[in-house]
Design a protein around this motif. Structure first.
Motif, mmCIF file in Angstrom:
data_model
loop_
_atom_site.group_PDB
_atom_site.id
_atom_site.type_symbol
_atom_site.label_atom_id
_atom_site.label_comp_id
_atom_site.label_asym_id
_atom_site.label_seq_id
_atom_site.Cartn_x
_atom_site.Cartn_y
_atom_site.Cartn_z
ATOM 1 N N UNK A 45 -5.124 -1.823 -21.165
ATOM 2 C CA UNK A 45 -5.097 -1.753 -19.714
ATOM 3 C C UNK A 45 -6.424 -1.274 -19.159
ATOM 4 N N UNK A 46 -7.246 -0.727 -20.027
ATOM 5 C CA UNK A 46 -8.542 -0.284 -19.544
ATOM 6 C C UNK A 46 -9.445 -1.484 -19.305
ATOM 7 N N UNK A 47 -10.520 -1.190 -18.646
ATOM 8 C CA UNK A 47 -11.513 -2.229 -18.356
ATOM 9 C C UNK A 47 -10.892 -3.384 -17.581
ATOM 10 N N UNK A 48 -9.988 -3.036 -16.802
ATOM 11 C CA UNK A 48 -9.323 -4.086 -16.053
ATOM 12 C C UNK A 48 -9.355 -3.716 -14.576
ATOM 13 N N UNK A 49 -9.855 -4.620 -13.803
ATOM 14 C CA UNK A 49 -9.945 -4.342 -12.384
ATOM 15 C C UNK A 49 -8.586 -4.589 -11.761
ATOM 16 N N UNK A 50 -8.096 -3.569 -11.166
ATOM 17 C CA UNK A 50 -6.797 -3.782 -10.535
ATOM 18 C C UNK A 50 -6.994 -4.237 -9.100
ATOM 19 N N UNK A 51 -6.159 -5.091 -8.733
ATOM 20 C CA UNK A 51 -6.248 -5.665 -7.407
ATOM 21 C C UNK A 51 -5.039 -5.220 -6.600
ATOM 22 N N UNK A 52 -5.340 -4.889 -5.406
ATOM 23 C CA UNK A 52 -4.253 -4.451 -4.554
ATOM 24 C C UNK A 52 -3.375 -5.631 -4.192
ATOM 25 N N UNK A 53 -2.107 -5.419 -4.351
ATOM 26 C CA UNK A 53 -1.200 -6.498 -3.998
ATOM 27 C C UNK A 53 -0.953 -6.568 -2.513
ATOM 28 N N UNK A 54 -1.438 -5.548 -1.816
ATOM 29 C CA UNK A 54 -1.181 -5.495 -0.386
ATOM 30 C C UNK A 54 -2.308 -6.156 0.393
ATOM 31 N N UNK A 55 -3.535 -5.677 0.137
ATOM 32 C CA UNK A 55 -4.648 -6.191 0.921
ATOM 33 C C UNK A 55 -5.597 -7.030 0.079
ATOM 34 N N UNK A 56 -5.247 -7.235 -1.172
ATOM 35 C CA UNK A 56 -6.011 -8.099 -2.076
ATOM 36 C C UNK A 56 -7.422 -7.588 -2.338
ATOM 37 N N UNK A 57 -7.615 -6.305 -2.250
ATOM 38 C CA UNK A 57 -8.923 -5.744 -2.533
ATOM 39 C C UNK A 57 -8.920 -5.133 -3.917
ATOM 40 N N UNK A 58 -10.127 -5.069 -4.508
ATOM 41 C CA UNK A 58 -10.236 -4.539 -5.855
ATOM 42 C C UNK A 58 -10.373 -3.026 -5.817
ATOM 43 N N UNK A 59 -10.027 -2.417 -6.902
ATOM 44 C CA UNK A 59 -10.317 -1.005 -7.081
ATOM 45 C C UNK A 59 -9.180 -0.086 -6.744
#
Ligand code: ZN
Length: 86
Positions: A45-59
């Motif tokens: 799960x590391x090194x993985x950019x998570x994307x917001x499911x709400x506003x589609x922004x990264x981090x």
């Protein structure tokens, strides 16, 4: 018929079990999976950019999203639209 007292026809001693049959299911698995114990099929799960499911922004996550809840667009029905369902 020739004399066969000294050397009779014997099956090869190195072969165990039925010819052509794989030895054992459990043993077969262990042989190949011993070296690559884990993490061959899994992704870390590391090194993985998570994307917001709400506003589609990264981090950030959707749970930690600071933006107001975006409008959830209704999903279109998949496949062929049906006439009688309208
Ligand atoms: Zn967000």
């Amino acid at each position: 018929m020739a004399r066969m007292n000294r050397l009779g026809v014997l099956p090869p001693s190195w072969r165990k079990g039925n010819p052509g049959r794989p030895p054992n299911h459990a043993r077969r698995r262990g042989r190949y999976e011993a070296k690559t114990s884990t993490t061959t099929t899994r992704m870390s799960r590391k090194n993985r950019v998570m994307t917001c499911g709400n506003c589609k922004q990264d981090g950030h996550n959707r749970l930690s999203c600071s933006n107001p809840t975006a409008k959830v667009q209704p999903k279109r029905p998949r496949g062929r639209p049906r006439k009688d369902q309208v």
